[in-house]
Design a protein around this motif. Structure first.
Motif, PDB file in Angstrom:
ATOM      1  N   LEU A 188       0.889  -1.160  -0.053  1.00 43.69           N
ATOM      2  CA  LEU A 188      -0.061  -0.089   0.067  1.00 43.69           C
ATOM      3  C   LEU A 188       0.820   1.242  -0.120  1.00 43.69           C
ATOM      4  CD1 LEU A 188      -2.777  -1.014   2.742  1.00 43.69           C
ATOM      5  CD2 LEU A 188      -2.894  -0.956   0.105  1.00 43.69           C
ATOM      6  N   PRO A 189       0.518   2.359  -0.427  1.00 42.57           N
ATOM      7  CA  PRO A 189       1.154   3.592  -0.605  1.00 42.57           C
ATOM      8  C   PRO A 189       1.149   4.068   0.745  1.00 42.57           C
ATOM      9  CG  PRO A 189      -0.943   3.934  -1.637  1.00 42.57           C
ATOM     10  CD  PRO A 189      -0.809   2.513  -1.504  1.00 42.57           C
ATOM     11  N   LEU A 190       2.222   5.045   1.230  1.00 46.85           N
ATOM     12  CA  LEU A 190       1.916   5.525   2.643  1.00 46.85           C
ATOM     13  C   LEU A 190       0.755   6.247   2.826  1.00 46.85           C
ATOM     14  CD1 LEU A 190       4.254   6.711   4.943  1.00 46.85           C
ATOM     15  CD2 LEU A 190       3.862   8.876   3.709  1.00 46.85           C
ATOM     16  N   LEU A 191       0.155   6.915   2.226  1.00 53.98           N
ATOM     17  CA  LEU A 191      -1.166   7.741   2.447  1.00 53.98           C
ATOM     18  C   LEU A 191      -2.370   6.804   2.648  1.00 53.98           C
ATOM     19  CD1 LEU A 191      -1.003  10.857  -0.067  1.00 53.98           C
ATOM     20  CD2 LEU A 191      -0.911  10.765   2.328  1.00 53.98           C
ATOM     21  N   VAL A 192      -2.256   5.454   2.229  1.00 54.14           N
ATOM     22  CA  VAL A 192      -3.236   4.645   2.439  1.00 54.14           C
ATOM     23  C   VAL A 192      -2.587   3.795   3.578  1.00 54.14           C
ATOM     24  CG1 VAL A 192      -4.710   2.646   1.717  1.00 54.14           C
ATOM     25  CG2 VAL A 192      -3.982   4.627   0.275  1.00 54.14           C
ATOM     26  N   HIS A 193      -1.453   3.235   3.808  1.00 56.02           N
ATOM     27  CA  HIS A 193      -1.007   2.562   4.632  1.00 56.02           C
ATOM     28  C   HIS A 193      -0.951   3.181   6.285  1.00 56.02           C
ATOM     29  CE1 HIS A 193       2.081  -0.985   5.837  1.00 56.02           C
ATOM     30  NE2 HIS A 193       0.898  -1.216   6.281  1.00 56.02           N
ATOM     31  N   LEU A 194      -0.363   4.238   6.081  1.00 57.11           N
ATOM     32  CA  LEU A 194      -0.359   4.984   7.645  1.00 57.11           C
ATOM     33  C   LEU A 194      -1.433   5.232   8.191  1.00 57.11           C
ATOM     34  CD1 LEU A 194       1.757   5.909   9.609  1.00 57.11           C
ATOM     35  CD2 LEU A 194       1.538   8.109   8.393  1.00 57.11           C
ATOM     36  N   PRO A 195      -2.355   5.614   7.552  1.00 60.12           N
ATOM     37  CA  PRO A 195      -3.774   6.201   8.098  1.00 60.12           C
ATOM     38  C   PRO A 195      -4.293   4.694   8.437  1.00 60.12           C
ATOM     39  CG  PRO A 195      -3.536   7.240   6.067  1.00 60.12           C
ATOM     40  CD  PRO A 195      -2.311   6.317   6.302  1.00 60.12           C
ATOM     41  N   LEU A 196      -4.216   3.611   7.587  1.00 61.44           N
ATOM     42  CA  LEU A 196      -4.788   2.284   7.934  1.00 61.44           C
ATOM     43  C   LEU A 196      -4.239   1.772   9.347  1.00 61.44           C
ATOM     44  CD1 LEU A 196      -6.982   0.402   6.646  1.00 61.44           C
ATOM     45  CD2 LEU A 196      -4.777  -0.922   5.894  1.00 61.44           C
TER      46      LEU A 196
END
Lengths: 509, 399, 415
Positions: B145-153
């Protein structure tokens, strides 16, 4: 005992509770102490009983000046006190309560139950105040608890007995019994200080009456030569209107209908037993009764604080049996709860927040989930003005207000929303005469505006002054309602459980 | 004391939140807080002095009080200087202070929120553990996943984990009356062992290793570090944003109003048609979210992987922060920064002068002793001021 | 059916359901596992008892099935009848049967020492019972004592250091008592003199005790190991009583603090409920104003109760370093002070009740230890959560049946 209080002054931050108060009680005298709530009666008695120390002034017992650092000193000097809120441990037995602090023990420090019981039994016989020494105090009715309090003082050989609002929890008949006992003490040469805000009782039992107002002695008068109006004026400091002006009621449709309503405690005890009652728009129906006869659970049940266990409650034609509190409040029920500090207000909240306490998420006062603080503050400013709430600002906390002003905040809150039924439980308890007059006037005005008012009160004067119809509760049963006026003596008899027909016949005869 | 009226009883007035908010920003209370710090550091100095090896050696060698005092004073001087330099002395020091403050602010909020509803959350540690485990798992196990998806997840997972652990004592309290102090502590201890166990399972463990350490968080789930070499990451920004949300929640929203009413007078809240049980559950769940986020920020931030005992003492740190902040959101943030400095400084002190980091715990505890009992500070420093007693905030067993 | 009855019915069904679920575990998970095997329960200790009981052998599957049926019957009983306030007791009984089933299952092909299990129970109950009695004393007098965990730590630390330096376990015990009492004095000062919030004060004192003992451990004990090698109490058999079969091995071949705990429970139970001292102490916890008006010094009575509680908690703390472990370690009390609090609540603020609850928690501890020794397919780390989970469940099971001393947690301010 001859007791003399000279120039007692007691200051608290911001208030002078007692300002150079003088009081003399002769041996064998019943001395009435009369004053409004907040007049300084309790402070004076706390000083006399060693619970607090005066800033100035002296206490003389039989001509000798005494210092009471704690109640132990006062007790040793022969002073006994029966507190308005009983100083009894509910989970202890009668004997344990009476002997606490002077317990009989054996050599090993073991509490000698048998000796304690014997002491209590002997005492009870000597003064004609029978009690069961092994009963748990918490299980006893208030009348008996008061007897235990009196015995507790007598066990310490009190020669002067202070009775603080002793009749507040009694039926008129029980009060008569108490007066008998007081006359007994008097005959035995003991003195009594009798505290009450009820004029009638002072005339009945006191020899002399001292009136306190705002911490000062206004004067001492002979009970036999004084008039009630004179005492009332002394107490309040201005002429008091003893009656409420009101036109005859013009009842409309039924707003509240109770049909066979019962309320059980969680342990299965029946607190309210199949009550039928209807309240019409534009009338005040009063439920009189000594506290503890089911009025509180009844009110709690029909305002959604407690489940109705049988029967139906109908509000303006809608069946609301079992509806929750929120639904009832928003469905047109106003409620002035009997304990304003417990149920009426959040003491730590500001006036403006208390004024919207039960409309906190109403769209008038909130955008979505954000509270509209400006609107809430404007609302508060308007309400304080309209309902004569005296406080420095809308952000003053509720617990900084006097009882009367607290009650006006509650009244303002309940009156400001659209209601069809108002349930007012003990609406003027413990507040000053000015606020009482104001709230009585407001209740009548609400009635005249077409709201049905259910008034629950243990003050006979309040019931007779306001009610269009009067019912009485006794041991969970509701008797009546009967159209007003009804003689106080008749209500008193019904409060003691006498059959209405008999009570009215007795009065007529 | 209440005004002396005829209704006066012996029960003390419950001091109120709003009164305390006012008191915090006015002089008297601020001065007492400052004095609380002074007193705590003085006591800490005594402890530092008597436990210093040189000072003890001087004493044992019979070199007299002067030698002992000299050694002791120099130990105190060394220790506290190291502490101060470690907290503020350099960019790196400030970075460490902010790193510590990130977690402290969030765990502090985990105490402040339910305190408003009259609930005392000592379960911060368990909530941190749950947040760390959940956030960490998503952080290393979910790939591609890209950072913008993975981190919030991963952060969302941390919040969910914490929320669950906060929710349990909330429900127990609301349904059965089980006091939150006991149930949260029991959950702390339970979760500590659960974490150790999980770290030895294939779910978390590095393949081929036997020590209880998790796999490393993927870069796409790590909190970015804006200042290159410094360890401070965007977690501190996150913490401040969350504090802003909590500020709205507690002080501006209808939800917070309900929490406050329930905490201040549950009977009156019921009588106003509020849902007391619901508020209890909500208060504890929100607390869990904040605590879980603290765990997430720690694992996805500075730590980068889950190790046993990573949460040790964080729950109690949060209590210190919240009480020092006197239950207000602004106070909690300020206290979090202050104690973050203390903690970062303490670590530097341990590294430089060999003084155990536990001294910081002692000083922290003493600060709270003095904050909770202003009368004690007044007695120590002979300060006269109005207002007598300590504040009553928690509820007893029966509540 | 009225609303109260409906709620009662729902509660009844819920309890019945929980009980029935408990029956599922032994019936479907445990019973098939031990087919054809036998479990051996050792009823004697190999330490020179006069009478040695024969081990008890049971066939695993039939026994587990029987237990499952009994649990199911308890569930069925609850379906049929509302047990009201006794419902949690029935669930508790079912849980007990389940534990028995687990033991039988775990013991398949092995031998389980009942003596060791129950002796371990009593042993593990020592700090819990002392801590709970500390709580009982303090809270009966109206002061909430959350600080027990801190008193444990302080007591354990001081006991370790004194027993090491002086070279006597009794000196250690004295040290533990003084440390516990000292924290008691601090708690009393904060809550009674300075009227700080009682729960906050307690928690703060725990943090303080944790910090101070951890700091001193790092700074002092790690450098001077001989300050942390306490002389410990050894198990001593009571003459005659120690020879009673089974009971003697469990109760009367114990350590000093076990005996001290049992004696304290009896003495305190008597003192609290049968003496003038107890009556006065309870009166200040129930209605301090009433006590005050008859000349009882409320603050002094409370102060003494809290400090005496500290003494008891200090004894409980000594157990950690004088009996349980060989030296002091940071945070070694691991939440047991809070379990003691739970025991106090479950035991309804009475010493005997507290002991019963402490035994329950002690049992969960001992059981977890016993299971760790058996070839059970359960991770030992998870088994160590047993005391905490049990505490959580039991406290939740109290369900509003707690009668707390009326003035508990409220500072007393004179009018």
């Amino acid at each position: 005992m001859r007791l003399e209080l000279r120039g007692i002054t007691k200051r608290y931050p911001g208030v002078v509770a007692n300002d150079a108060v003088d009081l003399t009680v002769e041996p064998g005298e019943v001395h009435g102490l009369l004053g409004e709530n907040g007049a300084g009666k309790s402070t004076l008695m706390n000083v006399l009983y060693g619970l607090t120390q005066p800033d100035e002034g002296s206490i003389l017992v039989d001509g000798v000046e005494r210092q009471f650092a704690d109640p132990g000193d006062a007790i040793a000097a022969g002073i006994g006190m029966v507190h308005q809120h009983f100083m009894l441990v509910p989970v202890f037995t009668v004997a344990e309560n009476i002997t606490l602090g002077m317990e009989p023990t054996d050599r090993f420090g073991r509490y000698d139950r048998r000796a304690a019981n014997a002491t209590v039994t002997e005492l009870a016989e000597r003064f004609g105040l029978p009690v069961d020494p092994d009963a748990l105090v918490g299980d006893l009715p208030v009348g008996l608890q008061q007897r235990v309090e009196i015995l507790k003082a007598l066990a310490r050989d009190a020669r002067l007995l202070i009775l603080d609002e002793p009749t507040a929890v009694l039926t008129p008949q029980e009060a008569d019994g108490l007066f008998e006992s007081i006359r007994g003490f008097q005959a035995a040469g003991r003195s009594v200080i009798f505290i009450s805000h009820k004029l009638r009782e002072h005339h009945e039992i006191a020899d002399r009456i001292t009136v306190l107002r705002r911490g000062r002695t206004i004067g001492t008068v002979d009970a036999s030569t004084s008039e009630p109006q004179q005492l009332a004026d002394m107490m309040v400091g201005r002429p008091v209107i003893l009656t409420v002006d009101r036109a005859p009621a013009r009842p409309g449709d039924v707003v509240l209908e109770l049909d066979g309503v019962s309320v059980e405690a969680p342990d299965g005890r029946l607190l309210v037993d199949r009550v039928d009652l209807d309240v019409h728009a534009g009338e005040i129906v009063a439920i009189a009764g000594v506290e503890g006869n089911g009025q509180t659970p009844l009110v709690e049940a029909l305002t959604g604080l407690r489940p109705v266990t049988a029967g139906t409650v109908t509000l303006a034609g809608r069946d609301v049996t079992g509806a929750d509190r929120r639904t009832l409040l928003r469905g047109g029920v106003g409620h002035i709860p009997e304990d304003r500090n417990e149920h009426g207000l959040v003491g730590g909240f500001t006036i403006r927040d208390n004024l919207v306490l039960n409309l906190w998420d109403d769209e008038r006062f909130a955008h979505g989930r954000t509270r509209r603080r400006d609107v809430i503050d404007e609302h508060a400013t308007r309400m304080m003005d309209e309902f004569d709430v005296r406080a420095p600002s809308t952000t003053t906390t509720a617990d900084a207000l006097s009882g009367g002003n607290q009650q006006k905040v509650i009244v303002a809150r309940e009156f400001a929303r659209p209601i069809e039924l108002l349930v007012a439980a003990q609406p003027t308890r413990g507040i000053d005469v000015g606020s009482i007059e104001y709230i009585h006037g407001r209740l009548v005005a609400k009635r005249d505006a077409g709201v049905g008012v259910l008034l629950v009160s243990s003050e006979l004067d309040e019931v007779t002054a306001l009610a269009d119809r009067i019912a009485v509760m006794f041991r969970g049963h509701l008797v009546g309602p009967f159209p007003a006026p009804l003689a106080k003596e008749v209500i008193g008899l019904m409060m003691a459980g006498v059959d209405p027909a008999e009570a009215m016949a007795g009065e007529a005869a | 004391m209440s005004a002396p009226t005829d209704e006066m009883t012996s029960t003390p007035q419950r001091s109120t939140w709003s009164a305390r908010v006012v008191a915090t920003v006015t002089g008297a209370d601020a001065r007492l807080t400052a004095l609380a710090f002074v007193a705590a550091f003085l006591f800490g100095a005594v402890l530092l002095a008597v436990s210093d090896a040189d000072a003890i050696a001087a004493l044992e060698a019979g070199e007299g009080p002067a030698a002992f005092l000299g050694a002791a004073l120099s130990a105190v001087g060394r220790g506290y200087t190291a502490l101060l330099v470690g907290a503020f002395g350099s960019g790196g020091a400030v970075s460490e202070t902010l790193v510590a403050a990130t977690v402290l602010i969030l765990t502090g909020l985990a105490v402040t929120i339910p305190l408003r509803a009259g609930l005392f959350n000592i379960g911060g540690e368990g909530q941190v553990v749950a947040g760390g485990l959940a956030g960490g798992y998503v952080g290393f196990a979910v790939e591609g996943l890209p950072l913008l998806v993975h981190l919030p997840l991963a952060l969302a997972a941390a919040m969910a984990g914490g929320a669950l652990v906060g929710w349990i004592p909330g429900v127990l309290k609301a349904r059965t009356g089980a006091h939150e102090v006991i149930s949260t502590i029991m959950l702390n201890n339970t979760l500590t062992f659960v974490a150790i166990w999980l770290l030895t399972t294939s779910l978390f463990q590095i393949p081929g290793r036997s020590d209880p350490i998790s796999r490393s968080i993927l870069d796409t789930a790590r909190l970015p570090r804006p200042f290159g070499g410094l360890r401070v990451d965007v977690g501190i920004v996150l913490a401040v944003i969350i504090a802003g949300v909590v500020l709205w929640l507690l002080d501006r929203s209808t939800v917070g109003f309900e929490l406050g009413a329930v905490g201040s007078n549950p009977s009156a809240a019921t009588a106003a048609g509020m849902d007391v049980a619901g508020a209890t559950v909500r208060g504890m769940t929100f607390a869990g979210i904040a605590g879980g986020l603290a765990g997430g920020a720690l694992i996805l931030g500075v730590q980068g992987r889950i190790t046993p005992g990573f949460s040790s003492g964080l729950g109690f740190d949060g209590i210190t922060v919240a009480l020092l902040g006197r239950g207000t959101v602004g106070g909690t943030v300020a206290a979090g920064l202050l104690l973050g400095a203390l903690k970062a400084g303490g670590r530097a002190m341990q590294a430089r002068s060999g003084t155990s980091l536990d001294l910081v715990v002692v000083v922290q505890a003493l600060i709270i002793v003095f904050v909770a009992a202003p009368g004690l500070v007044r007695a120590l420093f002979r300060v006269r001021s109005e207002g007598a007693s300590g504040t009553q905030i928690s509820q007893g067993w029966g509540a | 059916m009225n609303p109260l009855e409906r709620a009662a019915r729902r509660r009844q069904l819920r309890f019945a359901l929980v009980t029935l679920v408990l029956a599922v575990v032994p019936a479907f998970l445990l019973a098939p596992d031990g087919a054809g095997q036998r479990a051996t329960f050792v009823l004697a200790d190999a330490r020179g008892e006069r009478v040695v009981l024969e081990p008890l052998q049971v066939a695993v599957t039939p026994t587990v099935v029987t237990l499952a049926v009994l649990i199911a019957l308890l569930g069925a009983l609850q379906l049929a009848r509302d047990l009201g306030r006794r419902a949690p007791v029935a669930v508790g009984a079912a849980a007990g049967l389940l534990v028995l089933a687990v033991l039988v299952w775990a013991g398949a092909g092995e031998s389980v020492s009942v003596v060791a299990l129950l002796r371990g129970t009593l042993f593990a109950a020592v700090p819990i019972a002392f801590g709970a009695m500390a709580g009982v004393l303090s809270e009966r007098a109206g002061v909430i004592n959350i600080a027990i965990e801190g008193q444990f730590l302080g007591g354990a630390f001081a006991a370790a250091v004194l027993a090491s330096v002086v070279g006597s376990a009794w000196a250690g015990l004295l040290g533990g008592v003084v440390a516990g009492a000292l924290i008691g004095v601090l708690l009393a000062l904060l809550t009674i003199r300075y009227q700080a919030d009682q729960i906050v004060s307690g928690v703060v004192l725990i943090v303080l005790a944790t910090g101070v003992t951890s700091f001193l451990t790092s700074q002092l004990l790690s450098v001077n190991p001989d300050w942390n090698s306490p002389v410990r109490f050894q198990a001593t058999a009571v003459p005659v009583l120690g020879d009673i079969p089974l009971l003697g091995s469990i109760v009367f071949r114990q350590t000093m603090l076990v005996y001290l705990m049992l004696i304290t429970v009896v003495v305190l139970q008597f003192a609290l409920f049968r003496t003038r001292w107890g009556l006065r102490l309870r009166s200040v916890g129930e209605h301090p104003a009433a006590a005050d008006t008859v000349g009882i010094d409320v603050l002094r009575t409370r102060f003494r109760a809290v400090v005496l509680g500290g003494v008891l908690a200090g004894v409980g703390g000594s157990w950690f370093t004088l009996e349980a472990a060989s030296q002091f370690a940071k945070e070694m009390t691991a939440g047991r002070g809070f379990i003691a609090l739970a025991a106090m609540l479950v035991g309804r603020f009475s010493p005997v009740g507290a002991l019963s609850a402490a035994l329950l928690f002690g049992f969960s501890d001992a059981l977890a230890t016993a299971l760790q020794r058996l070839p059970v397919p359960l991770p030992s780390t998870l088994l160590r959560t047993a005391p905490y989970v049990v505490t959580l469940l039991v406290v939740a099971g109290l369900i509003g049946r707690l009668r707390v001393p009326a003035a508990d947690g409220k500072p007393y301010v004179k009018a």
